[in-house]
Scaffold this motif. Structure first.
Motif, short mmCIF file in Angstrom:
data_model
loop_
_atom_site.label_atom_id
_atom_site.label_comp_id
_atom_site.label_asym_id
_atom_site.label_seq_id
_atom_site.Cartn_x
_atom_site.Cartn_y
_atom_site.Cartn_z
N ASP A 1 -9.82 -2.53 6.09
CA ASP A 1 -10.79 -2.96 5.08
C ASP A 1 -11.57 -4.18 5.56
N GLU B 1 0.83 -1.21 0.00
CA GLU B 1 0.00 0.00 0.00
C GLU B 1 0.87 1.26 0.00
N ASP C 1 -4.09 -2.53 -0.96
CA ASP C 1 -4.91 -3.43 -0.12
C ASP C 1 -6.39 -3.28 -0.49
N THR C 2 -6.79 -2.04 -0.65
CA THR C 2 -8.21 -1.76 -0.90
C THR C 2 -8.62 -2.15 -2.32
N ASP D 1 -3.25 2.35 -3.71
CA ASP D 1 -4.03 1.81 -2.59
C ASP D 1 -4.27 0.31 -2.78
MG MG Z 1 -6.12 0.88 1.44
#
Ligand code: MG
Ligand code: R7I
Ligand code: MG
Ligand code: MG
Length: 344
Positions: free
Chosen positions: A62, A27, A293-294, A291
């Motif tokens: 998340d 990230e 991970d998201t 971003d």
């Molecule tokens: Mg994220």
């Protein structure tokens, strides 16, 4: 087919978790170098195929917020936003270092004092000079709501908005969550053993967003998704994807990107070596940087809803924190979603 639906519900919840766990180490990296992509390929090969002990991969905000939302829906058998808020705040209080966005953390801290029906939406409205957050925090956690109301579209729209507004009051934050939820819902309703028509998938999303208030920005992005998908040149188009769709914490610059990753991975992608399209989607999402991970988590949810749980290797799942809990939540959400259907 109830077994198929069970597989798809599990795939959705585990897609959230797996994408988050795999994506979080990357990230914030703006560019993922060729060298790093080779290392990513090797790391995923190992995680997918090897049995090893600790350490498991930990999840971030998340999955933490997804878990709280799912547990509230299961416990209350309905959406109760005050209960959701309490669970979000408790989970944040217990583990504040899961990587929460600054705006969301502000809301969670204010709720810690007291939260009731009357004041629940106020802290979110006050964020960012009273404009509310346009972050992707609403979209990243929305999968359980999409599952819970997968068979009632009007309810889905209403519940997504309610569940999002408590932290994200900006229209882009809310509409991003709506888009992510309807992408999951569309995937749930498709048969993965038939070839997916990617253009139809995007057109269906555009038609649905057309009926949502003030969603023109997302419709524009979905048209870009369509254009990028029609490029089938040999060279990798990561750079153009990053420039035109974005890989940021803003919902507008991450939800359409996740949808793109899922659809792009229907076919082989240069330098991503796997026959598993679910893995390909997540690996591609991570390889875009930003971003990670998201975007990997949202990609995982959409792809998991399409392909189902059996496309994940059990070895991979066993390396993810609390994976069995996520599978169990999926089963309980299915029980509730289908029993509500019967009572209707
Ligand atoms: Mg994220
Ligand atoms: O949306 P949110 O919960 O963040 C989720 C992200 C994911 O990547 C997670 O993995 C985690 O890392 O955080 O949290 P918010 O704080 O509401 O929004 C995220 C960020 O977007 C904020 O901290 C701001 O930097 C930015 N942002 C805004 N900036 C200016 N004006 C969001 N809304 C605004 C705004 O209206
Ligand atoms: Mg996170
Ligand atoms: Mg972060």
């Amino acid at each position: 087919d109830p077994m198929l639906l069970k597989n798809k519900f599990r795939g959705t919840m585990l897609g959230v978790l797996v994408g988050d766990c795999l994506g979080s180490p990357y990230e914030g990296l703006t560019t993922i170098s060729r060298h790093r992509k080779v290392l990513l390929q090797r790391r995923l090969n190992k995680l997918w195929n090897t049995k090893f002990r600790e350490p498991v991969m930990v999840y971030t905000d998340d999955s933490a917020m997804t878990r709280s939302l799912a547990e509230s829906l299961i416990e209350k058998q309905d959406l109760d936003i005050v209960d959701v808020a309490k669970r979000f705040a408790k989970s944040y209080h217990e583990e504040p270092d899961r990587g929460y966005g600054a705006g969301t953390a502000t809301v969670l801290k204010e709720w810690k004092r007291h939260v009731e029906e009357t004041n629940i939406k106020i802290p979110a409205k006050n964020l960012f000079d009273g404009l509310g957050s346009y972050g992707n925090g609403g979209a990243m956690r929305i999968a359980p709501v999409a599952l819970f109301s997968y068979n009632n579209y009007d309810k889905l729209l209403y519940y997504v908005k309610e569940a999002t507004e408590i932290t994200h009051a900006h229209k882009l934050g809310i509409n991003g969550a709506i888009l992510q939820a309807i992408a999951i819902q569309q995937s749930l309703c498709l048969n993965a053993s038939e070839e997916l028509n990617v253009t139809n998938f995007v057109d269906d999303l555009i038609n649905k967003m057309d009926k949502i208030e003030n969603a023109s920005e997302f419709k524009e992005r979905l048209n870009i998704v369509k254009n990028l998908l029609s490029e089938d040149g040999d060279e990798p188009n990561e750079q153009r994807v990053v420039e035109q769709l974005g890989v940021k914490v803003r919902a507008l610059e991450s939800v359409p990107t996740a949808i793109f990753c899922f659809l792009k991975a229907q076919k082989r992608i240069k330098r991503i070596r796997t026959d598993d399209p679910l893995r390909r989607a997540i690996q591609y999402a991570i390889s875009l940087g930003g971003d990670t991970d998201t975007i990997a988590s949202m990609t995982g949810a959409i792809a998991g809803a399409f392909y189902g749980y059996e496309k994940f290797s059990v070895l991979l799942l066993s390396h993810c924190e609390e994976w069995e809990r996520f599978r169990e939540m999926a089963d309980k959400l299915l029980d509730i979603a289908t029993s509500i259907d019967i009572n209707k």
